[in-house]
Design a protein around this motif. Structure first.
Motif, PDB file in Angstrom:
ATOM      1  N   PHE A   6      59.742  68.086  17.196  1.00  0.00           N
ATOM      2  CA  PHE A   6      61.056  68.688  17.627  1.00  0.00           C
ATOM      3  C   PHE A   6      61.143  68.578  19.021  1.00  0.00           C
ATOM      4  O   PHE A   6      60.248  68.588  19.713  1.00  0.00           O
ATOM      5  CB  PHE A   6      61.342  70.052  17.454  1.00  0.00           C
ATOM      6  CG  PHE A   6      61.450  70.508  15.864  1.00  0.00           C
ATOM      7  CD1 PHE A   6      62.825  70.445  15.261  1.00  0.00           C
ATOM      8  CD2 PHE A   6      60.535  70.656  15.372  1.00  0.00           C
ATOM      9  CE1 PHE A   6      63.151  70.654  13.933  1.00  0.00           C
ATOM     10  CE2 PHE A   6      60.643  71.105  13.851  1.00  0.00           C
ATOM     11  CZ  PHE A   6      62.064  71.009  13.051  1.00  0.00           C
ATOM     12  N   THR A   7      62.403  68.191  19.537  1.00  0.00           N
ATOM     13  CA  THR A   7      62.266  68.088  21.356  1.00  0.00           C
ATOM     14  C   THR A   7      63.024  69.521  21.779  1.00  0.00           C
ATOM     15  O   THR A   7      63.274  70.321  20.973  1.00  0.00           O
ATOM     16  CB  THR A   7      63.655  66.971  21.579  1.00  0.00           C
ATOM     17  OG1 THR A   7      64.856  67.468  21.294  1.00  0.00           O
ATOM     18  CG2 THR A   7      63.067  65.523  20.874  1.00  0.00           C
ATOM     19  N   ASP A   8      62.597  69.433  23.208  1.00  0.00           N
ATOM     20  CA  ASP A   8      63.029  70.970  23.714  1.00  0.00           C
ATOM     21  C   ASP A   8      64.725  71.160  23.330  1.00  0.00           C
ATOM     22  O   ASP A   8      65.038  72.283  23.183  1.00  0.00           O
ATOM     23  CB  ASP A   8      62.860  70.959  25.212  1.00  0.00           C
ATOM     24  CG  ASP A   8      61.441  71.450  25.428  1.00  0.00           C
ATOM     25  OD1 ASP A   8      60.886  71.448  24.667  1.00  0.00           O
ATOM     26  OD2 ASP A   8      61.058  71.416  26.854  1.00  0.00           O
ATOM     27  N   GLU A   9      65.361  69.909  23.639  1.00  0.00           N
ATOM     28  CA  GLU A   9      66.704  70.086  23.473  1.00  0.00           C
ATOM     29  C   GLU A   9      67.187  70.562  21.889  1.00  0.00           C
ATOM     30  O   GLU A   9      68.148  71.290  21.781  1.00  0.00           O
ATOM     31  CB  GLU A   9      67.516  68.737  23.473  1.00  0.00           C
ATOM     32  CG  GLU A   9      69.082  68.746  23.436  1.00  0.00           C
ATOM     33  CD  GLU A   9      69.542  69.483  24.669  1.00  0.00           C
ATOM     34  OE1 GLU A   9      70.698  70.090  24.684  1.00  0.00           O
ATOM     35  OE2 GLU A   9      68.907  69.663  25.879  1.00  0.00           O
ATOM     36  N   GLU A  10      66.281  70.159  21.039  1.00  0.00           N
ATOM     37  CA  GLU A  10      66.595  70.830  19.576  1.00  0.00           C
ATOM     38  C   GLU A  10      66.351  72.228  19.462  1.00  0.00           C
ATOM     39  O   GLU A  10      67.025  73.047  18.899  1.00  0.00           O
ATOM     40  CB  GLU A  10      65.956  69.932  18.638  1.00  0.00           C
ATOM     41  CG  GLU A  10      66.366  68.493  18.471  1.00  0.00           C
ATOM     42  CD  GLU A  10      65.376  67.676  17.325  1.00  0.00           C
ATOM     43  OE1 GLU A  10      65.852  67.493  16.129  1.00  0.00           O
ATOM     44  OE2 GLU A  10      64.267  67.454  17.734  1.00  0.00           O
ATOM     45  N   TRP A  11      65.176  72.649  20.240  1.00  0.00           N
ATOM     46  CA  TRP A  11      64.668  74.213  20.109  1.00  0.00           C
ATOM     47  C   TRP A  11      66.092  74.806  20.937  1.00  0.00           C
ATOM     48  O   TRP A  11      66.423  75.908  20.377  1.00  0.00           O
ATOM     49  CB  TRP A  11      63.632  74.305  20.797  1.00  0.00           C
ATOM     50  CG  TRP A  11      62.413  73.726  20.211  1.00  0.00           C
ATOM     51  CD1 TRP A  11      61.373  72.832  20.641  1.00  0.00           C
ATOM     52  CD2 TRP A  11      62.012  74.198  18.843  1.00  0.00           C
ATOM     53  NE1 TRP A  11      60.430  72.710  19.703  1.00  0.00           N
ATOM     54  CE2 TRP A  11      60.912  73.482  18.467  1.00  0.00           C
ATOM     55  CE3 TRP A  11      62.754  74.978  17.883  1.00  0.00           C
ATOM     56  CZ2 TRP A  11      60.178  73.561  17.274  1.00  0.00           C
ATOM     57  CZ3 TRP A  11      61.990  74.940  16.643  1.00  0.00           C
ATOM     58  CH2 TRP A  11      60.694  74.313  16.539  1.00  0.00           C
ATOM     59  N   ARG A  12      66.460  74.295  22.057  1.00  0.00           N
ATOM     60  CA  ARG A  12      67.417  74.905  22.774  1.00  0.00           C
ATOM     61  C   ARG A  12      68.983  75.117  21.905  1.00  0.00           C
ATOM     62  O   ARG A  12      69.238  76.334  22.011  1.00  0.00           O
ATOM     63  CB  ARG A  12      67.983  74.082  24.096  1.00  0.00           C
ATOM     64  CG  ARG A  12      66.880  74.438  24.995  1.00  0.00           C
ATOM     65  CD  ARG A  12      67.183  73.294  26.446  1.00  0.00           C
ATOM     66  NE  ARG A  12      66.031  73.094  27.306  1.00  0.00           N
ATOM     67  CZ  ARG A  12      66.001  74.062  28.173  1.00  0.00           C
ATOM     68  NH1 ARG A  12      67.080  74.979  28.494  1.00  0.00           N
ATOM     69  NH2 ARG A  12      65.065  73.924  29.172  1.00  0.00           N
ATOM     70  N   ASN A  13      69.223  74.055  21.172  1.00  0.00           N
ATOM     71  CA  ASN A  13      70.424  74.127  20.375  1.00  0.00           C
ATOM     72  C   ASN A  13      70.261  75.083  19.172  1.00  0.00           C
ATOM     73  O   ASN A  13      71.053  75.858  18.822  1.00  0.00           O
ATOM     74  CB  ASN A  13      70.575  72.737  19.783  1.00  0.00           C
ATOM     75  CG  ASN A  13      71.061  71.512  20.835  1.00  0.00           C
ATOM     76  OD1 ASN A  13      71.485  72.059  21.758  1.00  0.00           O
ATOM     77  ND2 ASN A  13      70.820  70.587  20.659  1.00  0.00           N
ATOM     78  N   ALA A  14      69.033  75.169  18.895  1.00  0.00           N
ATOM     79  CA  ALA A  14      68.718  76.037  17.421  1.00  0.00           C
ATOM     80  C   ALA A  14      68.750  77.561  18.009  1.00  0.00           C
ATOM     81  O   ALA A  14      69.197  78.339  17.567  1.00  0.00           O
ATOM     82  CB  ALA A  14      67.325  76.009  17.142  1.00  0.00           C
ATOM     83  N   LEU A  15      68.226  77.745  19.413  1.00  0.00           N
ATOM     84  CA  LEU A  15      68.424  79.215  19.864  1.00  0.00           C
ATOM     85  C   LEU A  15      69.902  79.400  20.313  1.00  0.00           C
ATOM     86  O   LEU A  15      70.379  80.605  19.911  1.00  0.00           O
ATOM     87  CB  LEU A  15      67.686  79.135  21.340  1.00  0.00           C
ATOM     88  CG  LEU A  15      66.022  79.073  21.155  1.00  0.00           C
ATOM     89  CD1 LEU A  15      65.426  79.077  22.334  1.00  0.00           C
ATOM     90  CD2 LEU A  15      65.439  80.521  20.310  1.00  0.00           C
ATOM     91  N   GLU A  16      70.782  78.620  20.604  1.00  0.00           N
ATOM     92  CA  GLU A  16      72.122  78.847  20.815  1.00  0.00           C
ATOM     93  C   GLU A  16      72.734  79.218  19.585  1.00  0.00           C
ATOM     94  O   GLU A  16      73.517  80.221  19.503  1.00  0.00           O
ATOM     95  CB  GLU A  16      72.738  77.480  21.195  1.00  0.00           C
ATOM     96  CG  GLU A  16      72.390  76.970  22.714  1.00  0.00           C
ATOM     97  CD  GLU A  16      72.925  77.866  23.956  1.00  0.00           C
ATOM     98  OE1 GLU A  16      73.843  78.714  23.651  1.00  0.00           O
ATOM     99  OE2 GLU A  16      72.425  77.628  24.946  1.00  0.00           O
ATOM    100  N   THR A  17      72.404  78.696  18.507  1.00  0.00           N
ATOM    101  CA  THR A  17      72.964  79.066  17.051  1.00  0.00           C
ATOM    102  C   THR A  17      72.716  80.633  16.836  1.00  0.00           C
ATOM    103  O   THR A  17      73.431  81.124  16.033  1.00  0.00           O
ATOM    104  CB  THR A  17      72.382  78.396  16.074  1.00  0.00           C
ATOM    105  OG1 THR A  17      70.986  78.449  15.842  1.00  0.00           O
ATOM    106  CG2 THR A  17      72.801  77.030  16.300  1.00  0.00           C
ATOM    107  N   VAL A  18      71.530  80.910  17.101  1.00  0.00           N
ATOM    108  CA  VAL A  18      71.487  82.341  16.961  1.00  0.00           C
ATOM    109  C   VAL A  18      71.824  83.527  18.169  1.00  0.00           C
ATOM    110  O   VAL A  18      71.519  84.426  18.423  1.00  0.00           O
ATOM    111  CB  VAL A  18      69.823  82.884  16.593  1.00  0.00           C
ATOM    112  CG1 VAL A  18      69.485  81.785  15.392  1.00  0.00           C
ATOM    113  CG2 VAL A  18      68.823  82.229  17.721  1.00  0.00           C
TER     114      VAL A  18
END
Length: 248
Positions: A158-170
Protein backbone atom coordinates in the motif's frame (compact mmCIF):
# COMPACT_ATOMS: atom_id res chain seq x y z
CA UNK A 1 -29.11 -13.66 10.26
CA UNK A 2 -32.09 -15.88 9.35
CA UNK A 3 -34.48 -13.01 9.95
CA UNK A 4 -32.44 -10.77 7.63
CA UNK A 5 -32.30 -13.51 4.99
CA UNK A 6 -36.09 -13.90 5.08
CA UNK A 7 -36.58 -10.15 4.78
CA UNK A 8 -34.27 -9.95 1.75
CA UNK A 9 -35.87 -12.98 0.14
CA UNK A 10 -39.33 -11.46 0.44
CA UNK A 11 -38.04 -8.24 -1.08
CA UNK A 12 -36.55 -10.06 -4.07
CA UNK A 13 -39.59 -12.28 -4.64
CA UNK A 14 -42.01 -9.38 -4.51
CA UNK A 15 -41.79 -9.50 -8.31
CA UNK A 16 -43.85 -12.57 -9.27
CA UNK A 17 -41.65 -13.10 -12.35
CA UNK A 18 -38.66 -13.85 -10.12
CA UNK A 19 -37.92 -17.41 -9.05
CA UNK A 20 -35.45 -18.25 -6.28
CA UNK A 21 -33.00 -20.94 -7.40
CA UNK A 22 -30.61 -21.16 -4.44
CA UNK A 23 -29.50 -19.37 -1.30
CA UNK A 24 -26.13 -19.44 0.46
CA UNK A 25 -24.42 -17.71 3.35
CA UNK A 26 -20.65 -17.30 3.42
CA UNK A 27 -17.91 -15.03 4.72
CA UNK A 28 -15.99 -12.34 2.88
CA UNK A 29 -12.36 -12.11 4.14
CA UNK A 30 -11.46 -8.54 5.06
CA UNK A 31 -8.01 -7.41 6.15
CA UNK A 32 -7.75 -5.28 9.27
CA UNK A 33 -5.01 -2.69 9.85
CA UNK A 34 -4.09 -0.45 12.76
CA UNK A 35 -2.72 2.82 11.36
CA UNK A 36 -0.74 5.29 13.48
CA UNK A 37 -0.54 8.78 12.01
CA UNK A 38 -0.02 12.46 12.78
CA UNK A 39 -2.59 15.17 12.21
CA UNK A 40 -2.35 18.95 12.30
CA UNK A 41 -4.99 21.63 12.42
CA UNK A 42 -4.88 24.49 9.95
CA UNK A 43 -6.58 27.74 10.93
CA UNK A 44 -6.67 31.19 9.39
CA UNK A 45 -4.41 33.58 11.32
CA UNK A 46 -6.10 36.38 13.20
CA UNK A 47 -4.82 39.96 13.13
CA UNK A 48 -2.92 39.68 16.43
CA UNK A 49 -1.11 36.54 15.33
CA UNK A 50 -0.02 38.25 12.13
CA UNK A 51 1.09 41.37 14.04
CA UNK A 52 3.16 39.28 16.45
CA UNK A 53 4.88 37.31 13.70
CA UNK A 54 5.53 40.52 11.77
CA UNK A 55 7.10 42.01 14.90
CA UNK A 56 9.49 39.09 15.17
CA UNK A 57 10.34 39.40 11.49
CA UNK A 58 11.10 43.11 11.54
CA UNK A 59 12.07 43.88 15.14
CA UNK A 60 14.36 42.67 17.89
CA UNK A 61 12.60 41.41 21.00
CA UNK A 62 13.95 39.37 23.88
CA UNK A 63 10.88 39.01 26.10
CA UNK A 64 7.10 38.85 25.96
CA UNK A 65 6.97 42.09 27.94
CA UNK A 66 8.80 43.99 25.20
CA UNK A 67 6.36 42.80 22.54
CA UNK A 68 3.45 43.46 24.91
CA UNK A 69 4.36 47.12 25.16
CA UNK A 70 4.52 47.44 21.38
CA UNK A 71 1.22 45.71 20.67
CA UNK A 72 -0.54 46.84 23.86
CA UNK A 73 -1.56 43.28 24.73
CA UNK A 74 -1.31 41.44 28.06
CA UNK A 75 2.17 39.86 28.53
CA UNK A 76 0.66 36.50 29.59
CA UNK A 77 -1.27 36.31 26.33
CA UNK A 78 1.84 37.21 24.34
CA UNK A 79 3.84 34.56 26.21
CA UNK A 80 1.22 31.95 25.41
CA UNK A 81 1.50 32.84 21.71
CA UNK A 82 5.30 32.75 21.87
CA UNK A 83 5.18 29.27 23.42
CA UNK A 84 2.84 28.11 20.66
CA UNK A 85 5.10 29.54 17.94
CA UNK A 86 8.19 27.90 19.48
CA UNK A 87 6.42 24.53 19.68
CA UNK A 88 5.60 24.70 15.98
CA UNK A 89 9.12 25.94 15.09
CA UNK A 90 7.80 29.20 13.66
CA UNK A 91 10.17 31.30 15.80
CA UNK A 92 13.46 30.63 17.53
CA UNK A 93 15.54 32.46 20.10
CA UNK A 94 19.06 33.21 18.95
CA UNK A 95 21.58 35.55 20.59
CA UNK A 96 18.94 36.45 23.15
CA UNK A 97 16.25 37.65 20.71
CA UNK A 98 13.34 36.02 18.91
CA UNK A 99 13.52 35.63 15.15
CA UNK A 100 11.16 34.25 12.57
CA UNK A 101 12.15 30.89 11.04
CA UNK A 102 11.64 29.96 7.39
CA UNK A 103 8.61 27.94 8.43
CA UNK A 104 7.28 30.99 10.29
CA UNK A 105 7.79 33.20 7.24
CA UNK A 106 5.96 30.74 5.00
CA UNK A 107 2.98 30.51 7.34
CA UNK A 108 2.85 34.29 7.78
CA UNK A 109 2.81 34.76 4.01
CA UNK A 110 0.08 32.12 3.57
CA UNK A 111 -1.94 33.51 6.48
CA UNK A 112 -2.54 29.97 7.77
CA UNK A 113 -1.39 28.70 11.17
CA UNK A 114 -0.47 25.01 11.40
CA UNK A 115 -0.74 23.50 14.87
CA UNK A 116 1.59 21.12 16.70
CA UNK A 117 1.20 17.55 15.29
CA UNK A 118 -0.99 15.15 17.26
CA UNK A 119 -0.52 11.36 17.31
CA UNK A 120 -3.62 9.32 16.48
CA UNK A 121 -4.59 5.73 15.70
CA UNK A 122 -7.41 4.23 13.67
CA UNK A 123 -8.46 0.81 12.37
CA UNK A 124 -9.26 0.44 8.68
CA UNK A 125 -10.58 -2.53 6.69
CA UNK A 126 -9.56 -3.63 3.21
CA UNK A 127 -11.28 -6.11 0.93
CA UNK A 128 -8.90 -7.67 -1.59
CA UNK A 129 -11.93 -8.96 -3.51
CA UNK A 130 -13.08 -5.38 -4.06
CA UNK A 131 -9.59 -3.81 -4.18
CA UNK A 132 -10.81 -1.10 -1.85
CA UNK A 133 -11.19 -0.10 1.79
CA UNK A 134 -14.51 -0.67 3.50
CA UNK A 135 -16.43 1.33 6.05
CA UNK A 136 -19.12 -0.24 8.21
CA UNK A 137 -19.86 -2.52 11.12
CA UNK A 138 -17.74 -5.64 11.29
CA UNK A 139 -19.32 -8.83 12.59
CA UNK A 140 -17.13 -11.94 12.44
CA UNK A 141 -18.70 -14.95 10.76
CA UNK A 142 -17.33 -18.49 10.94
CA UNK A 143 -19.01 -19.93 7.84
CA UNK A 144 -17.08 -20.98 4.73
CA UNK A 145 -15.29 -18.14 2.96
CA UNK A 146 -16.20 -16.53 -0.35
CA UNK A 147 -15.25 -18.99 -3.08
CA UNK A 148 -13.69 -16.36 -5.35
CA UNK A 149 -11.89 -14.33 -2.70
CA UNK A 150 -8.68 -12.65 -3.88
CA UNK A 151 -5.37 -13.17 -2.13
CA UNK A 152 -4.64 -10.78 0.71
CA UNK A 153 -2.44 -7.76 0.05
CA UNK A 154 0.84 -7.20 1.90
CA UNK A 155 1.03 -4.16 4.15
CA UNK A 156 4.08 -2.92 2.24
CA UNK A 157 2.14 -2.97 -1.04
CA UNK A 158 0.00 0.00 0.00
CA UNK A 159 1.11 3.56 -0.66
CA UNK A 160 0.90 6.44 1.82
CA UNK A 161 -1.78 7.96 -0.39
CA UNK A 162 -3.91 4.81 -0.06
CA UNK A 163 -3.57 4.88 3.74
CA UNK A 164 -4.54 8.56 3.75
CA UNK A 165 -7.60 7.85 1.62
CA UNK A 166 -8.54 4.95 3.90
CA UNK A 167 -8.32 7.21 6.95
CA UNK A 168 -10.44 9.83 5.21
CA UNK A 169 -13.21 7.24 4.80
CA UNK A 170 -13.37 6.74 8.58
CA UNK A 171 -13.55 10.53 9.06
CA UNK A 172 -10.40 11.02 11.13
CA UNK A 173 -10.04 14.53 9.69
CA UNK A 174 -13.42 15.78 10.86
CA UNK A 175 -13.04 18.60 13.37
CA UNK A 176 -15.54 19.80 15.94
CA UNK A 177 -13.95 23.23 15.91
CA UNK A 178 -15.39 25.88 13.64
CA UNK A 179 -13.19 27.20 10.80
CA UNK A 180 -10.53 24.55 11.49
CA UNK A 181 -9.19 22.23 8.82
CA UNK A 182 -7.74 19.00 10.19
CA UNK A 183 -5.32 17.20 7.87
CA UNK A 184 -3.18 14.08 8.01
CA UNK A 185 0.43 15.19 8.11
CA UNK A 186 2.15 11.80 8.01
CA UNK A 187 1.63 8.05 8.28
CA UNK A 188 3.82 6.71 11.09
CA UNK A 189 3.28 2.94 11.27
CA UNK A 190 0.85 0.33 9.97
CA UNK A 191 0.26 -3.00 11.72
CA UNK A 192 -1.84 -5.76 10.23
CA UNK A 193 -4.31 -7.27 12.70
CA UNK A 194 -6.28 -10.51 12.60
CA UNK A 195 -8.53 -10.68 9.52
CA UNK A 196 -12.28 -10.27 9.79
CA UNK A 197 -14.89 -12.42 8.06
CA UNK A 198 -17.94 -10.48 6.95
CA UNK A 199 -21.16 -12.49 6.52
CA UNK A 200 -22.79 -12.22 3.10
CA UNK A 201 -26.09 -13.66 1.89
CA UNK A 202 -26.24 -14.86 -1.71
CA UNK A 203 -29.40 -15.40 -3.75
CA UNK A 204 -29.33 -17.09 -7.15
CA UNK A 205 -32.34 -15.94 -9.16
CA UNK A 206 -34.18 -16.50 -12.43
CA UNK A 207 -36.41 -13.85 -14.00
CA UNK A 208 -39.02 -15.87 -15.86
CA UNK A 209 -40.15 -12.83 -17.80
CA UNK A 210 -36.91 -12.33 -19.69
CA UNK A 211 -35.13 -15.63 -18.89
CA UNK A 212 -32.36 -13.76 -17.11
CA UNK A 213 -30.23 -15.54 -14.53
CA UNK A 214 -28.57 -13.33 -11.96
CA UNK A 215 -27.18 -13.12 -8.43
CA UNK A 216 -27.87 -10.78 -5.56
CA UNK A 217 -25.42 -10.59 -2.65
CA UNK A 218 -26.14 -8.72 0.56
CA UNK A 219 -22.98 -7.40 2.23
CA UNK A 220 -23.69 -7.06 5.97
CA UNK A 221 -20.72 -4.74 6.52
CA UNK A 222 -21.84 -2.11 4.02
CA UNK A 223 -25.51 -3.03 4.52
CA UNK A 224 -26.03 -2.89 0.77
CA UNK A 225 -26.39 -5.14 -2.23
CA UNK A 226 -22.85 -5.81 -3.43
CA UNK A 227 -22.73 -5.45 -7.21
CA UNK A 228 -19.02 -6.28 -7.42
CA UNK A 229 -19.42 -9.67 -5.78
CA UNK A 230 -22.53 -10.34 -7.86
CA UNK A 231 -20.60 -9.63 -11.06
CA UNK A 232 -17.73 -11.88 -9.97
CA UNK A 233 -20.06 -14.79 -9.26
CA UNK A 234 -21.82 -14.43 -12.60
CA UNK A 235 -18.51 -14.22 -14.43
CA UNK A 236 -17.48 -17.60 -13.03
CA UNK A 237 -20.81 -19.42 -12.94
CA UNK A 238 -23.33 -18.04 -15.45
CA UNK A 239 -22.53 -20.70 -18.06
CA UNK A 240 -23.03 -23.45 -15.47
CA UNK A 241 -26.30 -21.90 -14.32
CA UNK A 242 -27.65 -21.77 -17.86
CA UNK A 243 -26.85 -25.42 -18.35
CA UNK A 244 -28.29 -26.39 -14.96
CA UNK A 245 -31.41 -24.28 -14.83
CA UNK A 246 -32.42 -23.48 -18.41
CA UNK A 247 -32.05 -26.93 -19.93
CA UNK A 248 -34.18 -28.76 -17.40
Amino acid sequence: MKELENKLRNELLHDTNVKLLATATWSLPVQSFDVSFETVERTKMDILMKMLLTAFRTGSFATAEEVSKLLVVEPLFIQDMIDKFEQTAMIQKAAGTYTLTEKGRQQLESGVYVSVPENEDATVYYSASHVQFFVGNVVDHAKETYRYANKTRATTAFTDEEWRNALETVRVTESEKEHVQKVIQSIKTVTELEPKFVPCIEFQLHNLGNERLYARVWNTMTEQWDEQLEAQILEHELAQWRERYLTE
